[in-house]
Design a protein around this motif. Structure first.
Motif, PDB file in Angstrom:
ATOM      1  N   GLY A   1      -4.857  -1.845  -7.951  1.00 26.11           N
ATOM      2  CA  GLY A   1      -3.665  -1.117  -8.384  1.00 26.11           C
ATOM      3  C   GLY A   1      -2.987  -1.815  -9.536  1.00 26.11           C
ATOM      4  O   GLY A   1      -3.641  -2.196 -10.509  1.00 26.11           O
TER       5      GLY A   1
ATOM      6  N   LYS B   1      -2.583   4.305 -15.189  1.00 23.75           N
ATOM      7  CA  LYS B   1      -2.182   3.235 -14.282  1.00 23.75           C
ATOM      8  C   LYS B   1      -1.993   1.957 -15.094  1.00 23.75           C
ATOM      9  O   LYS B   1      -2.837   1.622 -15.929  1.00 23.75           O
ATOM     10  CB  LYS B   1      -3.274   3.030 -13.229  1.00 23.75           C
ATOM     11  CG  LYS B   1      -2.913   2.003 -12.201  1.00 23.75           C
ATOM     12  CD  LYS B   1      -3.949   1.964 -11.105  1.00 23.75           C
ATOM     13  CE  LYS B   1      -5.207   1.270 -11.582  1.00 23.75           C
ATOM     14  NZ  LYS B   1      -6.327   1.437 -10.668  1.00 23.75           N
TER      15      LYS B   1
ATOM     16  N   TYR C   1       0.840  -1.210   0.000  1.00 22.27           N
ATOM     17  CA  TYR C   1       0.000   0.000   0.000  1.00 22.27           C
ATOM     18  C   TYR C   1       0.866   1.249   0.000  1.00 22.27           C
ATOM     19  O   TYR C   1       1.837   1.353   0.760  1.00 22.27           O
ATOM     20  CB  TYR C   1      -0.896   0.012   1.239  1.00 22.27           C
ATOM     21  CG  TYR C   1      -2.048  -0.941   1.131  1.00 22.27           C
ATOM     22  CD1 TYR C   1      -3.244  -0.546   0.531  1.00 22.27           C
ATOM     23  CD2 TYR C   1      -1.941  -2.245   1.595  1.00 22.27           C
ATOM     24  CE1 TYR C   1      -4.301  -1.429   0.418  1.00 22.27           C
ATOM     25  CE2 TYR C   1      -2.994  -3.135   1.482  1.00 22.27           C
ATOM     26  CZ  TYR C   1      -4.171  -2.713   0.888  1.00 22.27           C
ATOM     27  OH  TYR C   1      -5.223  -3.576   0.766  1.00 22.27           O
TER      28      TYR C   1
ATOM     29  N   ASN D   1      -9.484   0.938  -4.945  1.00 21.88           N
ATOM     30  CA  ASN D   1      -9.259   0.556  -6.337  1.00 21.88           C
ATOM     31  C   ASN D   1      -8.161  -0.477  -6.470  1.00 21.88           C
ATOM     32  O   ASN D   1      -7.235  -0.518  -5.678  1.00 21.88           O
ATOM     33  CB  ASN D   1      -8.846   1.789  -7.159  1.00 21.88           C
ATOM     34  CG  ASN D   1      -9.901   2.862  -7.100  1.00 21.88           C
ATOM     35  OD1 ASN D   1     -11.072   2.557  -6.848  1.00 21.88           O
ATOM     36  ND2 ASN D   1      -9.502   4.103  -7.309  1.00 21.88           N
TER      37      ASN D   1
ATOM     38  N   GLU E   1      -1.978   5.270  -6.897  1.00 26.86           N
ATOM     39  CA  GLU E   1      -2.908   4.188  -7.234  1.00 26.86           C
ATOM     40  C   GLU E   1      -2.234   2.951  -7.826  1.00 26.86           C
ATOM     41  O   GLU E   1      -2.887   1.959  -8.122  1.00 26.86           O
ATOM     42  CB  GLU E   1      -3.955   4.709  -8.226  1.00 26.86           C
ATOM     43  CG  GLU E   1      -4.900   5.754  -7.623  1.00 26.86           C
ATOM     44  CD  GLU E   1      -6.073   5.107  -6.877  1.00 26.86           C
ATOM     45  OE1 GLU E   1      -6.492   4.007  -7.262  1.00 26.86           O
ATOM     46  OE2 GLU E   1      -6.548   5.708  -5.898  1.00 26.86           O
TER      47      GLU E   1
ATOM     48  N   SER F   1      -7.720   4.392  -1.209  1.00 27.66           N
ATOM     49  CA  SER F   1      -8.903   4.012  -1.982  1.00 27.66           C
ATOM     50  C   SER F   1      -9.020   2.494  -2.000  1.00 27.66           C
ATOM     51  O   SER F   1      -8.139   1.791  -1.519  1.00 27.66           O
ATOM     52  CB  SER F   1      -8.783   4.523  -3.421  1.00 27.66           C
ATOM     53  OG  SER F   1      -7.954   3.665  -4.177  1.00 27.66           O
TER      54      SER F   1
ATOM     55  N   ARG G   1      -0.913  -0.859  -4.541  1.00 25.23           N
ATOM     56  CA  ARG G   1      -2.193  -0.137  -4.585  1.00 25.23           C
ATOM     57  C   ARG G   1      -2.229   0.979  -3.553  1.00 25.23           C
ATOM     58  O   ARG G   1      -1.346   1.101  -2.707  1.00 25.23           O
ATOM     59  CB  ARG G   1      -3.330  -1.125  -4.349  1.00 25.23           C
ATOM     60  CG  ARG G   1      -3.183  -1.896  -3.047  1.00 25.23           C
ATOM     61  CD  ARG G   1      -4.199  -3.002  -2.936  1.00 25.23           C
ATOM     62  NE  ARG G   1      -5.543  -2.476  -3.040  1.00 25.23           N
ATOM     63  CZ  ARG G   1      -6.629  -3.189  -2.749  1.00 25.23           C
ATOM     64  NH1 ARG G   1      -6.517  -4.437  -2.335  1.00 25.23           N
ATOM     65  NH2 ARG G   1      -7.815  -2.645  -2.867  1.00 25.23           N
ATOM     66  N   SER G   2      -3.265   1.790  -3.610  1.00 25.34           N
ATOM     67  CA  SER G   2      -3.343   2.966  -2.745  1.00 25.34           C
ATOM     68  C   SER G   2      -4.008   2.650  -1.410  1.00 25.34           C
ATOM     69  O   SER G   2      -5.010   1.928  -1.353  1.00 25.34           O
ATOM     70  CB  SER G   2      -4.141   4.056  -3.460  1.00 25.34           C
ATOM     71  OG  SER G   2      -4.480   5.067  -2.545  1.00 25.34           O
TER      72      SER G   2
ATOM     73  N   TYR H   1       2.517   3.844 -12.798  1.00 23.13           N
ATOM     74  CA  TYR H   1       2.002   4.606 -13.939  1.00 23.13           C
ATOM     75  C   TYR H   1       2.902   4.486 -15.169  1.00 23.13           C
ATOM     76  O   TYR H   1       4.092   4.220 -15.042  1.00 23.13           O
ATOM     77  CB  TYR H   1       1.852   6.082 -13.549  1.00 23.13           C
ATOM     78  CG  TYR H   1       0.593   6.330 -12.771  1.00 23.13           C
ATOM     79  CD1 TYR H   1       0.498   5.946 -11.441  1.00 23.13           C
ATOM     80  CD2 TYR H   1      -0.519   6.887 -13.386  1.00 23.13           C
ATOM     81  CE1 TYR H   1      -0.672   6.127 -10.736  1.00 23.13           C
ATOM     82  CE2 TYR H   1      -1.691   7.079 -12.693  1.00 23.13           C
ATOM     83  CZ  TYR H   1      -1.769   6.697 -11.369  1.00 23.13           C
ATOM     84  OH  TYR H   1      -2.929   6.862 -10.683  1.00 23.13           O
TER      85      TYR H   1
END
Ligand code: ASP
Ligand code: MG
Length: 410
Positions: A240, A194, A175, A238, A179, A236, A232-233, A182
């Motif tokens: 990643g 992403k 984490y 979402n 996100e 959020s 991943r973030s 990139y």
């Protein structure tokens, strides 16, 4: 109901930078636990703690002992594991924190950049059996002599990957405050996208060429033991980016990412006598003094003399110049010039192995935009060009567009 898994989760410094963020991380962890999963959580020091401790050490002693540095820096992670355990208790779940020493992360004796030799997972497994969420201090280990070591900057990633491997975890989640990985730096190219999947090799190449997301060594270890990583973030839910082993269809994509690096400087030695052993002398001298050289270009020799250019980290430029001038004098070479006005732009992708013309496309795109290339280097999955620094943002955008990164692999 989803199957119960053993998940290793690692939270970076920015994900636990303040009380509210620690509480949010605790909430996320507890929500996973409530689904029945077993969790081993690795945490970095809060926010910029490690940098602050390094500054503090240098105020006391400009050349601190590496053993004492490790003793000092490991305290950062000890703070975060305890606080995170308390935050989880507050939410009514059971958790226990451990230092590297307590869980038996045994390393070699290279202080500040130690390598993990073995991990004894008994304590972790026992705590998991008791239904506890296990929280492990990242970045630290201990030698067989019980001296505390650290695993190099960003080393909590390595702790997480090594634990995931050792525990045969079903998932390893890293984490962070972005996100995922990139296609290029979104600060430069807002259309950066992403990446859904990237190979270990591409990730390693991108890390060494300037993209800062995960510690390079942790990716090497993940590759060696085939540990899939989900970056991943922590802000959020979402999905990643998955860092995984290469699968055939990834070769369909020519270029996966564009990276840039503004931290290099160029040194040119003019009129170097063209005879065996000269290059060896120059680069031996630099290596012996701990300076790593990156790109090297030697021109064709006319009249038995040639120019040699190479790049070094900007932080090393003064030392490198001094050493190079000394050798240049000894070997009767000419002037030694420095140029700090350069930057490197690189394209990375495993697809390059099986497609022709990628270099030509890259050089063509730069040429069309009147960007002159000063040096070139390649690996089997990357091509880098040194250009004038003032063109770097333009170069990144041009290449991002040329290789249609906005529409690919996702
Ligand atoms: N706190 C250490 C560092 O800043 C380790 C880590 O963040 O992974 O380098
Ligand atoms: Mg950190």
């Amino acid at each position: 109901m989803s199957p119960k898994k053993l998940i290793v989760q690692k939270f970076g410094g920015s994900s636990v930078a303040d009380v509210r963020r620690i509480q949010n991380v605790a909430k996320r962890i507890v929500s996973y636990r409530k689904k029945g999963h077993n969790l081993v959580v690795v945490v970095s020091a809060l926010g910029d703690t490690t940098d602050e401790l390094i500054d503090l050490a240098h105020k006391i002693n400009s050349d601190p002992s590496e053993r004492e540095m490790d003793m000092l820096l490991s305290t950062g992670e000890q703070i975060s594991v305890a606080l995170l355990a308390m935050a989880i208790h507050k939410l009514g779940s059971e958790a226990i924190s451990f230092t590297g020493l307590q869980v038996g992360i045994i390393t070699d004796t290279s202080h500040t950049r130690a390598r993990i030799i073995k991990i004894n997972t008994d304590k972790i497994k026992e705590a998991l059996r008791q239904g506890k969420i296990v929280i492990v201090a990242g970045f630290q280990g201990v030698t067989l002599n019980q001296d505390i070591t650290t695993l190099g900057r960003g080393g909590s990633d390595l702790t997480a990957v090594a634990l995931a491997k050792e525990l045969k975890a079903d998932e390893c989640e890293i984490y962070t405050d972005v996100e995922g990985i990139y296609t290029t730096d979104p600060h430069i190219e807002p259309k950066a996208r992403k990446i859904e999947q990237i190979t270990y090799d591409e990730m390693l190449e991108m890390a060494s060429l300037g993209a800062q997301v995960m510690q390079a060594r942790s990716i090497e270890v993940a590759k060696k033991f085939d540990v899939p990583i989900h970056v991943r973030s922590s802000f959020s839910n979402n999905r990643g980016t998955m860092i995984i082993r290469e699968v055939k269809k990834m070769e369909d994509v020519l270029v996966t990412g564009v990276t840039l690096n503004r931290k290099e400087a160029k040194i040119t030695i003019c009129d170097v006598p063209d005879r065996p052993g000269v290059a060896a002398r120059i680069f031996k001298e630099l290596a012996a003094n701990g300076i790593s050289v990156d790109m090297i270009v030697q021109n064709v020799s006319h009249l038995r003399q040639t120019d040699i250019s190479f790049t070094v980290n900007k932080a090393d430029i003064a030392k490198a110049l001094k050493l190079t001038r000394k050798v240049a004098k000894n070997i009767c070479a000419g002037e030694v010039l420095r140029d700090e006005d350069i930057a490197r732009v690189s394209i990375v992708g495993v697809g390059m192995r099986s497609h022709h013309g990628v270099a030509a496309t890259m050089f063509g795109a730069l040429a069309e935009n009147k960007i002159n290339i000063e040096m070139i280097s390649t690996s089997d999955i990357s091509i880098s060009c040194i250009i004038k620094k003032k063109f770097i943002e333009k170069a990144v955008k041009v290449l991002h567009k040329k290789f249609r990164l906005v529409n690919k692999r996702g």
